[in-house]
Design an enzyme around this catalytic site. Structure first.
Site, PDB file in Angstrom:
ATOM      1  N   ALA A 250       0.832  -1.218   0.000  1.00  0.00           N
ATOM      2  CA  ALA A 250       0.000   0.000   0.000  1.00  0.00           C
ATOM      3  C   ALA A 250       0.862   1.261   0.000  1.00  0.00           C
ATOM      4  CB  ALA A 250      -0.895   0.005   1.234  1.00  0.00           C
ATOM      5  N   PRO A 251       0.461   2.297  -0.729  1.00  0.00           N
ATOM      6  CA  PRO A 251      -0.806   2.484  -1.456  1.00  0.00           C
ATOM      7  C   PRO A 251      -0.794   1.923  -2.886  1.00  0.00           C
ATOM      8  CG  PRO A 251       0.454   4.504  -1.509  1.00  0.00           C
ATOM      9  CD  PRO A 251       1.259   3.531  -0.698  1.00  0.00           C
ATOM     10  N   LYS A 254       4.217   1.208  -6.280  1.00  0.00           N
ATOM     11  CA  LYS A 254       5.169   0.296  -6.937  1.00  0.00           C
ATOM     12  C   LYS A 254       4.419  -0.879  -7.566  1.00  0.00           C
ATOM     13  CE  LYS A 254       9.002   1.679  -4.035  1.00  0.00           C
ATOM     14  NZ  LYS A 254       8.239   2.345  -2.939  1.00  0.00           N
ATOM     15  N   ASP A 272      -0.958  -6.109   2.125  1.00  0.00           N
ATOM     16  CA  ASP A 272      -0.656  -5.099   3.143  1.00  0.00           C
ATOM     17  C   ASP A 272      -1.442  -5.490   4.380  1.00  0.00           C
ATOM     18  OD1 ASP A 272       0.820  -2.160   2.934  1.00  0.00           O
ATOM     19  OD2 ASP A 272      -0.589  -2.323   4.617  1.00  0.00           O
ATOM     20  N   ASP A 299      -0.786  -9.860   7.219  1.00  0.00           N
ATOM     21  CA  ASP A 299       0.477  -9.580   7.883  1.00  0.00           C
ATOM     22  C   ASP A 299       1.510 -10.474   7.197  1.00  0.00           C
ATOM     23  OD1 ASP A 299       2.729  -9.637   9.425  1.00  0.00           O
ATOM     24  OD2 ASP A 299       1.684  -9.821  11.339  1.00  0.00           O
ATOM     25  N   CYS A 387      12.905   3.629   2.417  1.00  0.00           N
ATOM     26  CA  CYS A 387      13.102   5.070   2.161  1.00  0.00           C
ATOM     27  C   CYS A 387      13.692   5.698   3.413  1.00  0.00           C
ATOM     28  CB  CYS A 387      11.793   5.740   1.730  1.00  0.00           C
ATOM     29  SG  CYS A 387      10.492   5.629   2.948  1.00  0.00           S
TER      30      CYS A 387
HETATM   31  N1  SAM Z   1       5.351  -0.247  -1.652  1.00  0.00           N
HETATM   32  C1  SAM Z   1       4.429   0.813  -1.313  1.00  0.00           C
HETATM   33  C2  SAM Z   1       4.313   1.758  -2.500  1.00  0.00           C
HETATM   34  O1  SAM Z   1       5.280   1.952  -3.220  1.00  0.00           O
HETATM   35  O2  SAM Z   1       3.226   2.319  -2.693  1.00  0.00           O
HETATM   36  C3  SAM Z   1       4.846   1.540  -0.045  1.00  0.00           C
HETATM   37  C4  SAM Z   1       4.967   0.592   1.122  1.00  0.00           C
HETATM   38  S1  SAM Z   1       5.247   1.392   2.663  1.00  0.00           S
HETATM   39  C5  SAM Z   1       6.944   1.724   2.582  1.00  0.00           C
HETATM   40  C6  SAM Z   1       5.199   0.063   3.783  1.00  0.00           C
HETATM   41  C7  SAM Z   1       3.837  -0.604   3.927  1.00  0.00           C
HETATM   42  O3  SAM Z   1       4.030  -1.767   4.729  1.00  0.00           O
HETATM   43  C8  SAM Z   1       2.762   0.204   4.641  1.00  0.00           C
HETATM   44  O4  SAM Z   1       1.661   0.377   3.794  1.00  0.00           O
HETATM   45  C9  SAM Z   1       2.376  -0.665   5.849  1.00  0.00           C
HETATM   46  O5  SAM Z   1       0.972  -0.685   6.084  1.00  0.00           O
HETATM   47  C10 SAM Z   1       2.836  -2.027   5.412  1.00  0.00           C
HETATM   48  N2  SAM Z   1       3.154  -3.000   6.478  1.00  0.00           N
HETATM   49  C11 SAM Z   1       3.722  -2.771   7.687  1.00  0.00           C
HETATM   50  N3  SAM Z   1       3.874  -3.929   8.347  1.00  0.00           N
HETATM   51  C12 SAM Z   1       3.408  -4.920   7.538  1.00  0.00           C
HETATM   52  C13 SAM Z   1       3.284  -6.328   7.655  1.00  0.00           C
HETATM   53  N4  SAM Z   1       3.685  -6.966   8.761  1.00  0.00           N
HETATM   54  N5  SAM Z   1       2.758  -7.008   6.634  1.00  0.00           N
HETATM   55  C14 SAM Z   1       2.325  -6.382   5.511  1.00  0.00           C
HETATM   56  N6  SAM Z   1       2.399  -5.049   5.356  1.00  0.00           N
HETATM   57  C15 SAM Z   1       2.945  -4.321   6.345  1.00  0.00           C
END
Ligand code: SAM
Length: 468
Positions: A250-251, A254, A272, A299, A387
């Site tokens: 999310a969002p 990528k 996500d 998760d 990031c």
């Molecule tokens: N790849 C995304 C993009 O380019 O649009 C951005 C991802 S952001 C850096 C990290 C994401 O990891 C967040 O949306 C968060 O909700 C999710 N997240 C955090 N812990 C997680 C978990 N245990 N399993 C899956 N998603 C997780």
């Protein structure tokens, strides 16, 4: 009078966070000593000078999008009487789906009599080229009316109360630029109102970035995205008809790129852990009419099935479409764009992160990495990205991974736009050259360098040796 972009000290917990960074980013043997940290903090406090769009290559060519953007920016500059604005809009030399806007904006930035205060998050977005949206406005003096030209300031210490109506003289504020009022107090602060939409149309900002309004591009033509984030998709290099996993999606910025690189042919599983965020992935894919993306709330640390189940590739595809947990070695390529401390986001005008929060990320990243390695097919590619700029979440994670997964090779992340991993981080010279790091000590006024802080490492899985 032209105000140059100001850099601020981004951390509310300044001493604590700076001490932590000094202790964990290699110093004595590497480039990041005390003055290195100072450079890092001042770099984080300013906005990049370049704006990048990723083109929806399923419907348009990048040079066509360049023309649309250039036309809109010049029309907008003329409307605002901004005759000194000069924009160069071009396709990136190494990324054929990326449009780079460089601006040489010498706009008239005299501070106006009337001022409006916005919160720090809104302020950072304004410096990157956004208009001011209603929820971001904190203070607007009485007597400011629609059509007035105002100066916009960001409250960097979070002290300005919502609805403040006098000129804001106390606290810390930094000048962002000038704009035209589109919503006044009665539209913003009346009882039971939850105002949305553009409240101040920015005409020029101190960062010099072009102001990108919602009407700049038709929404399915391109997406505003930072250069290293676009690079991530190219390094993963997904091919048509492969089975891809985006573990923290999310969002969906990528994810949508991966689908475009595959011509929307194949299967992309986007996970996500937060349900509301998964809805945003769905929206992003609808925006670009993508059909190869399948979303699940999950998760990802718990996305691997305990028992393995050998099956052919057709069956494998059917099984992944049923959603998590997945059997081991289900995916050709995996993107782990990990949750991280996000210290690479620029500009940071006010960051409230604590050292305890900073320390919490590596454990989660390692758990996610464990799942990623299990789910990757032999010969498959795994991209790990963040990031942020801390050692523990970047080079430290790579060192840990190479120690714990003998079935993984670190391979060069190509194409190369960023710098090598940090000296003194424990990576060998060859390993440093394999990863890509964006941010100090590599700084400069090139679009590949003046971007957000980011890290990319590319791994290949070689055999079925058991992981520890
Ligand atoms: N790849 C995304 C993009 O380019 O649009 C951005 C991802 S952001 C850096 C990290 C994401 O990891 C967040 O949306 C968060 O909700 C999710 N997240 C955090 N812990 C997680 C978990 N245990 N399993 C899956 N998603 C997780």
């Amino acid at each position: 009078m032209f105000e140059k972009q100001t850099s601020v000290t981004p951390f509310a917990n300044k001493l604590e966070v700076e001490l932590y960074l000094k202790s964990e980013i290699p110093g004595s043997t590497g480039e990041c000593n005390e003055s290195g940290i100072e450079n890092l903090l001042s770099w984080l406090g300013t906005a990049p000078k370049f704006t990048t769009f990723r083109v929806n290559t399923l419907v348009s060519a990048a040079n066509e999008v360049c023309e649309v953007i250039a036309r809109d920016l010049h029309k907008q500059a003329a409307t605002h009487g901004n005759s000194l604005a000069v924009y160069n809009v071009a396709v990136h030399p190494k990324l054929p789906d990326t449009v780079v806007i460089s601006s040489f904006n010498e706009a008239d930035l005299r501070i106006q009599e009337r001022e409006v205060i916005v919160d720090a998050t809104c302020g950072a977005a304004v410096l990157r080229g956004a208009h001011v949206f209603a929820p971001g406005i904190m203070g607007m003096p009485t007597g400011v009316h629609c059509g007035d030209i105002v100066s916009v300031f960001a409250d960097t210490v979070g002290q300005c109360k919502k609805g403040y109506q006098k000129p804001y003289v106390q606290g810390c504020k930094i000048f962002l630029g000038n704009g035209i009022v589109r919503m006044e107090r009665k539209h913003l602060y009346a009882k039971n109102l939850k105002p949305v939409g553009v409240a101040i149309e920015m005409t020029a900002t101190v960062s010099g970035c072009p102001v990108i309004g919602p009407d700049c591009l038709s929404s399915n033509l391109a997406l505003l995205q930072n250069l290293p984030s676009i690079l991530c998709g190219h390094v993963l290099n997904p091919l048509q008809n492969e089975i891809i996993l985006d573990m923290c999606a999310a969002p969906g910025n990528k994810t949508s790129h991966l689908a475009m690189l595959m011509g929307d042919q194949g299967v992309i599983i986007a996970l996500d852990k937060t349900e509301s965020k998964v809805k945003n992935i769905v929206k992003r894919c609808q925006q670009f009419s993508l059909h190869s993306v399948h979303t699940f709330v999950c998760d990802s640390t718990r996305s691997v099935k305990k028992i393995s189940q050998p099956c052919d590739s057709e069956e494998q595809q059917k099984l992944v479409l049923q959603g998590p947990p997945f059997i081991q070695e289900s995916f050709d390529r995996i993107l782990l764009d990990a949750p991280c401390s996000a210290l690479g986001q620029r500009p940071q005008l006010a960051n409230r992160i604590t050292v305890n929060q900073l320390k919490s990320y590596p454990l989660l990243q390692r758990k996610l990495f464990h799942s990623a390695v299990s789910l990757l097919k032999c010969g498959g590619t795994l991209i790990y990205s963040t990031c942020t700029v801390t050692h523990e979440e970047n080079e430290g994670l790579v060192l840990w991974a190479l120690k714990h997964f003998p079935n993984l090779d670190l391979v060069p992340a190509v194409p190369v736009l960023g710098g090598p991993g940090l000296k003194g981080s424990g990576l060998t010279e060859e390993q440093r050259q394999c990863v890509q790091k964006f941010g100090p000590p590599l700084v400069g006024s090139d679009c590949d360098i003046d971007t957000i802080g980011f890290f990319i490492a590319c791994f290949r899985k070689k055999s079925t040796v058991d992981v520890t």
